[in-house]
Design an enzyme around this catalytic site. Structure first.
Site, mmCIF file in Angstrom:
data_model
loop_
_atom_site.group_PDB
_atom_site.id
_atom_site.type_symbol
_atom_site.label_atom_id
_atom_site.label_comp_id
_atom_site.label_asym_id
_atom_site.label_seq_id
_atom_site.Cartn_x
_atom_site.Cartn_y
_atom_site.Cartn_z
ATOM 1 N N THR A 64 0.817 -1.211 0.000
ATOM 2 C CA THR A 64 0.000 0.000 0.000
ATOM 3 C C THR A 64 0.851 1.263 0.000
ATOM 4 O O THR A 64 2.003 1.252 0.462
ATOM 5 C CB THR A 64 -0.900 0.005 1.259
ATOM 6 O OG1 THR A 64 -1.568 1.259 1.361
ATOM 7 C CG2 THR A 64 -0.098 -0.206 2.537
ATOM 8 N N TYR B 93 -1.781 -0.386 11.051
ATOM 9 C CA TYR B 93 -1.934 -1.063 9.749
ATOM 10 C C TYR B 93 -0.740 -0.761 8.849
ATOM 11 O O TYR B 93 -0.094 -1.684 8.329
ATOM 12 C CB TYR B 93 -3.234 -0.605 9.060
ATOM 13 C CG TYR B 93 -3.276 -0.934 7.573
ATOM 14 C CD1 TYR B 93 -3.359 -2.256 7.128
ATOM 15 C CD2 TYR B 93 -3.199 0.076 6.610
ATOM 16 C CE1 TYR B 93 -3.371 -2.563 5.768
ATOM 17 C CE2 TYR B 93 -3.207 -0.218 5.251
ATOM 18 C CZ TYR B 93 -3.299 -1.543 4.840
ATOM 19 O OH TYR B 93 -3.300 -1.842 3.493
ATOM 20 N N SER C 26 2.451 -2.335 9.947
ATOM 21 C CA SER C 26 2.542 -3.786 9.680
ATOM 22 C C SER C 26 2.808 -4.039 8.195
ATOM 23 O O SER C 26 3.561 -4.956 7.845
ATOM 24 C CB SER C 26 1.264 -4.510 10.139
ATOM 25 O OG SER C 26 0.155 -4.165 9.324
ATOM 26 N N LYS C 27 2.221 -3.234 7.314
ATOM 27 C CA LYS C 27 2.484 -3.416 5.876
ATOM 28 C C LYS C 27 3.930 -3.021 5.554
ATOM 29 O O LYS C 27 4.599 -3.679 4.758
ATOM 30 C CB LYS C 27 1.497 -2.594 5.031
ATOM 31 C CG LYS C 27 0.063 -3.067 5.062
ATOM 32 C CD LYS C 27 -0.164 -4.451 4.471
ATOM 33 C CE LYS C 27 -0.005 -4.498 2.973
ATOM 34 N NZ LYS C 27 -0.403 -5.846 2.436
ATOM 35 N N HIS D 12 -4.640 10.415 11.820
ATOM 36 C CA HIS D 12 -5.191 10.413 10.450
ATOM 37 C C HIS D 12 -4.214 11.048 9.444
ATOM 38 O O HIS D 12 -3.947 12.247 9.506
ATOM 39 C CB HIS D 12 -6.505 11.201 10.475
ATOM 40 C CG HIS D 12 -7.386 10.966 9.299
ATOM 41 N ND1 HIS D 12 -8.663 11.463 9.244
ATOM 42 C CD2 HIS D 12 -7.193 10.292 8.140
ATOM 43 C CE1 HIS D 12 -9.221 11.105 8.114
ATOM 44 N NE2 HIS D 12 -8.342 10.399 7.409
HETATM 45 P P1 NAD Z 1 -9.742 -7.143 2.251
HETATM 46 O O1 NAD Z 1 -9.743 -6.857 3.709
HETATM 47 O O2 NAD Z 1 -10.951 -6.866 1.441
HETATM 48 O O3 NAD Z 1 -9.393 -8.693 2.000
HETATM 49 C C1 NAD Z 1 -8.391 -9.350 2.715
HETATM 50 C C2 NAD Z 1 -8.537 -10.858 2.461
HETATM 51 O O4 NAD Z 1 -7.496 -11.533 3.180
HETATM 52 C C3 NAD Z 1 -9.873 -11.437 2.964
HETATM 53 O O5 NAD Z 1 -10.413 -12.303 1.999
HETATM 54 C C4 NAD Z 1 -9.472 -12.191 4.216
HETATM 55 O O6 NAD Z 1 -10.321 -13.290 4.488
HETATM 56 C C5 NAD Z 1 -8.064 -12.631 3.878
HETATM 57 N N1 NAD Z 1 -7.257 -12.890 5.080
HETATM 58 C C6 NAD Z 1 -7.120 -12.067 6.150
HETATM 59 N N2 NAD Z 1 -6.335 -12.642 7.081
HETATM 60 C C7 NAD Z 1 -5.941 -13.837 6.562
HETATM 61 C C8 NAD Z 1 -5.111 -14.898 7.035
HETATM 62 N N3 NAD Z 1 -4.534 -14.823 8.240
HETATM 63 N N4 NAD Z 1 -4.902 -15.965 6.237
HETATM 64 C C9 NAD Z 1 -5.491 -16.042 5.010
HETATM 65 N N5 NAD Z 1 -6.307 -15.087 4.520
HETATM 66 C C10 NAD Z 1 -6.535 -14.000 5.290
HETATM 67 O O7 NAD Z 1 -8.470 -6.389 1.681
HETATM 68 P P2 NAD Z 1 -8.291 -5.589 0.310
HETATM 69 O O8 NAD Z 1 -8.786 -4.221 0.485
HETATM 70 O O9 NAD Z 1 -8.792 -6.420 -0.799
HETATM 71 O O10 NAD Z 1 -6.688 -5.523 0.260
HETATM 72 C C11 NAD Z 1 -5.956 -6.603 -0.291
HETATM 73 C C12 NAD Z 1 -4.480 -6.278 -0.198
HETATM 74 O O11 NAD Z 1 -4.203 -5.091 -0.921
HETATM 75 C C13 NAD Z 1 -3.977 -6.041 1.226
HETATM 76 O O12 NAD Z 1 -2.700 -6.597 1.350
HETATM 77 C C14 NAD Z 1 -3.921 -4.515 1.338
HETATM 78 O O13 NAD Z 1 -2.944 -4.114 2.243
HETATM 79 C C15 NAD Z 1 -3.571 -4.138 -0.076
HETATM 80 N N6 NAD Z 1 -4.043 -2.809 -0.527
HETATM 81 C C16 NAD Z 1 -5.348 -2.444 -0.385
HETATM 82 C C17 NAD Z 1 -5.787 -1.219 -0.884
HETATM 83 C C18 NAD Z 1 -7.236 -0.777 -0.773
HETATM 84 O O14 NAD Z 1 -7.554 0.346 -1.148
HETATM 85 N N7 NAD Z 1 -8.157 -1.610 -0.317
HETATM 86 C C19 NAD Z 1 -4.881 -0.359 -1.504
HETATM 87 C C20 NAD Z 1 -3.542 -0.755 -1.610
HETATM 88 C C21 NAD Z 1 -3.152 -1.993 -1.137
HETATM 89 O O1 DAU Z 2 -4.149 4.039 0.551
HETATM 90 C C1 DAU Z 2 -4.388 2.669 0.454
HETATM 91 C C2 DAU Z 2 -5.223 2.215 1.626
HETATM 92 O O2 DAU Z 2 -6.554 2.692 1.396
HETATM 93 C C3 DAU Z 2 -5.222 0.712 1.809
HETATM 94 O O3 DAU Z 2 -3.926 0.269 2.109
HETATM 95 C C4 DAU Z 2 -6.189 0.294 2.934
HETATM 96 O O4 DAU Z 2 -6.244 -1.109 3.030
HETATM 97 C C5 DAU Z 2 -7.559 0.839 2.599
HETATM 98 O O5 DAU Z 2 -8.457 0.534 3.647
HETATM 99 C C6 DAU Z 2 -7.499 2.350 2.380
HETATM 100 O O6 DAU Z 2 -7.179 3.031 3.619
HETATM 101 P P1 DAU Z 2 -7.912 4.399 4.040
HETATM 102 O O7 DAU Z 2 -7.816 4.552 5.494
HETATM 103 O O8 DAU Z 2 -7.455 5.516 3.175
HETATM 104 O O9 DAU Z 2 -9.428 4.024 3.579
HETATM 105 P P2 DAU Z 2 -10.845 4.270 4.295
HETATM 106 O O10 DAU Z 2 -11.890 3.920 3.295
HETATM 107 O O11 DAU Z 2 -10.911 3.633 5.635
HETATM 108 O O12 DAU Z 2 -10.843 5.840 4.491
HETATM 109 C C7 DAU Z 2 -10.720 6.727 3.403
HETATM 110 C C8 DAU Z 2 -10.715 8.138 3.937
HETATM 111 O O13 DAU Z 2 -12.024 8.425 4.452
HETATM 112 C C9 DAU Z 2 -9.765 8.349 5.081
HETATM 113 O O14 DAU Z 2 -9.249 9.674 5.014
HETATM 114 C C10 DAU Z 2 -10.639 8.205 6.334
HETATM 115 C C11 DAU Z 2 -11.972 8.728 5.858
HETATM 116 N N1 DAU Z 2 -13.180 8.088 6.445
HETATM 117 C C12 DAU Z 2 -13.232 6.733 6.485
HETATM 118 C C13 DAU Z 2 -14.342 6.103 7.004
HETATM 119 C C14 DAU Z 2 -14.412 4.582 7.074
HETATM 120 C C15 DAU Z 2 -14.222 8.867 6.869
HETATM 121 O O15 DAU Z 2 -14.172 10.117 6.801
HETATM 122 N N2 DAU Z 2 -15.329 8.250 7.385
HETATM 123 C C16 DAU Z 2 -15.430 6.890 7.482
HETATM 124 O O16 DAU Z 2 -16.469 6.376 7.983
#
Ligand code: NAD
Ligand code: DAU
Length: 351
Positions: free
Chosen positions: A131, A157, A160-161, A291
């Site tokens: 991320t 979070y 840890s990443k 934040h």
């Molecule tokens: P998500 O939370 O939707 O999905 C995570 C998946 O991992 C789930 O299916 C869960 O069951 C599985 N999982 C969790 N713990 C596990 C374990 N101990 N063993 C096996 N499976 C396990 O996450 P996402 O938003 O799809 O993100 C996927 C990856 O991409 C993550 O590594 C996240 O850091 C990265 N990422 C996410 C975003 C974003 O915007 N969502 C952006 C950049 C990077």
């Molecule tokens: O940048 C990549 C990351 O984006 C990923 O690595 C994470 O897994 C993913 O969850 C996401 O993190 P954010 O914290 O940016 O996403 P989130 O949707 O939780 O929040 C987006 C923005 O909105 C952030 O500034 C916090 C704000 N927010 C979030 C929630 C859930 C609100 O204002 N209200 C809310 O209820």
């Protein structure tokens, strides 16, 4: 590459990656390894679950013995590692779980790769999906994250990443594992769990519930269509040199409050509400601790070296996303009721 384990394939981004690989590469065997936490939902993969080149394995990456055994029996040629605890707010209330899955889980996979691939690093690949949050926060309106930006994580979070990224690089540098990493900005699109900002807001607007906006809504995120992320992973997986890192982003910065206002306008139109009706639901709430102010990705390296660019304008992607949620009410009600979890846990308990 013949057999690929995709971890976290039942989650939001993972399910798009699995779908893309299953459909695009019928000659590959795709194994979706997922623990099915609250964020993992096999409903996300209904359209590919019967495909001849797809299999699901339920398992926990924190269980080192299980991971070792899986490598021994399956002898995969590659891992695309997405499994993680992914929600910042949950990491603030329960950081240890993030260390277990995101750090220890990654190290377990690396150890298995080291043990089982030692004689064929040149024919295997460990792709770690990370991320942009590892880079910390940017000041308003200046600069972007490049691959050279020093790591400066703030939340449990992102810490840890960042740690998992360091381990992946260390295993490449120390043992010679063929590893690549990508760091992506905020994704949006279908199958996004409604604890994250965009799907939560869509759900709440639809149900006339308050839309919680943290602080003053001034924080900026760089939003990318999830299918563009899956395509970037495909390109990097196939073309990157071992040891490389690529940033992936949308060049699409939005203040949270502006994004929510745009979403409210789209929802008014789609739900046949009077203009301005949904925006009345906006509710400013206590800010997230620590934040990060602004994220913005410079994805020039990926464009210049591998030719990837985002395909979709944000307004169009947001419309498509809203349409998906409005026409998949069964998915949303399964997820918000928690029924999907009980269903799949029962299915796998029987085996
Ligand atoms: P998500 O939370 O939707 O999905 C995570 C998946 O991992 C789930 O299916 C869960 O069951 C599985 N999982 C969790 N713990 C596990 C374990 N101990 N063993 C096996 N499976 C396990 O996450 P996402 O938003 O799809 O993100 C996927 C990856 O991409 C993550 O590594 C996240 O850091 C990265 N990422 C996410 C975003 C974003 O915007 N969502 C952006 C950049 C990077
Ligand atoms: O940048 C990549 C990351 O984006 C990923 O690595 C994470 O897994 C993913 O969850 C996401 O993190 P954010 O914290 O940016 O996403 P989130 O949707 O939780 O929040 C987006 C923005 O909105 C952030 O500034 C916090 C704000 N927010 C979030 C929630 C859930 C609100 O204002 N209200 C809310 O209820």
């Amino acid at each position: 590459m013949k057999k690929i384990i995709i971890t976290g394939g039942a989650g939001f981004i993972g399910s798009h990656v699995v779908r893309r690989f299953v459909k695009t590469y019928p000659e590959y065997q795709i194994i979706n390894l997922d623990k099915l936490t609250y964020a993992g939902n096999l409903m996300n993969l209904k359209d590919v679950e019967q495909a001849a080149n797809y299999r699901f394995v339920k398992g926990d990456i924190v269980d080192a013995a299980f991971i070792d055994e899986l490598f021994a029996t399956e002898q995969p040629d590659a891992v695309i590692h997405l499994a993680a605890e992914s929600h910042v707010d949950r990491s603030i209330s329960n950081p240890t779980e993030f260390v277990m899955t995101n750090v220890l889980g990654t190290v377990n996979l690396l150890n298995a790769a080291r043990k089982h691939w030692a004689d064929r690093y040149d024919k295997t690949r460990f792709y770690h999906v990370s991320t942009d949050e590892v880079y910390g926060a940017l000041a308003m309106g200046s600069g972007m994250f490049t691959e050279e930006t020093p790591y400066d994580p703030h939340s449990p979070y992102s810490a840890s990443k960042a740690s998992s990224d360091h381990f992946v690089r260390a295993y490449h540098d120390t043992y010679g594992i063929d590893a690549v990493i990508s760091n992506c900005s905020n994704n949006y699109g279908s199958h996004h769990f409604p604890e994250k900002l965009i799907p939560l807001a869509i759900h709440n607007i639809k149900n006339n519930k308050p839309i919680p906006v943290y602080g003053k809504g001034e924080n900026v995120r760089d939003w990318l269509w999830v299918e563009d992320h899956a395509r970037a992973i495909d390109v990097i997986f196939h073309q990157a040199k071992a040891g490389e890192t690529y940033n992936i982003g949308g060049h699409n910065e939005w203040k949270n409050i502006d994004l929510i206002r745009l979403l409210c306008q789209i929802m008014d139109r789609k739900l046949g509400r009077a203009e301005g009706e949904s925006a009345k639901l906006i509710s400013f709430v206590t800010d997230r601790a620590g934040h990060d102010l602004r994220y913005a990705i410079d994805a020039a390296k990926l464009k210049n070296e591998l030719g990837w660019e985002p395909s979709l304008q944000f307004e169009e992607g947001l419309e498509k996303t809203v349409d998906w949620y409005l026409s998949n009410e069964d998915w949303l009600s399964e997820v918000t009721s928690g029924h999907y979890q009980a269903y799949y846990q029962e299915q796998y308990a029987k085996r």
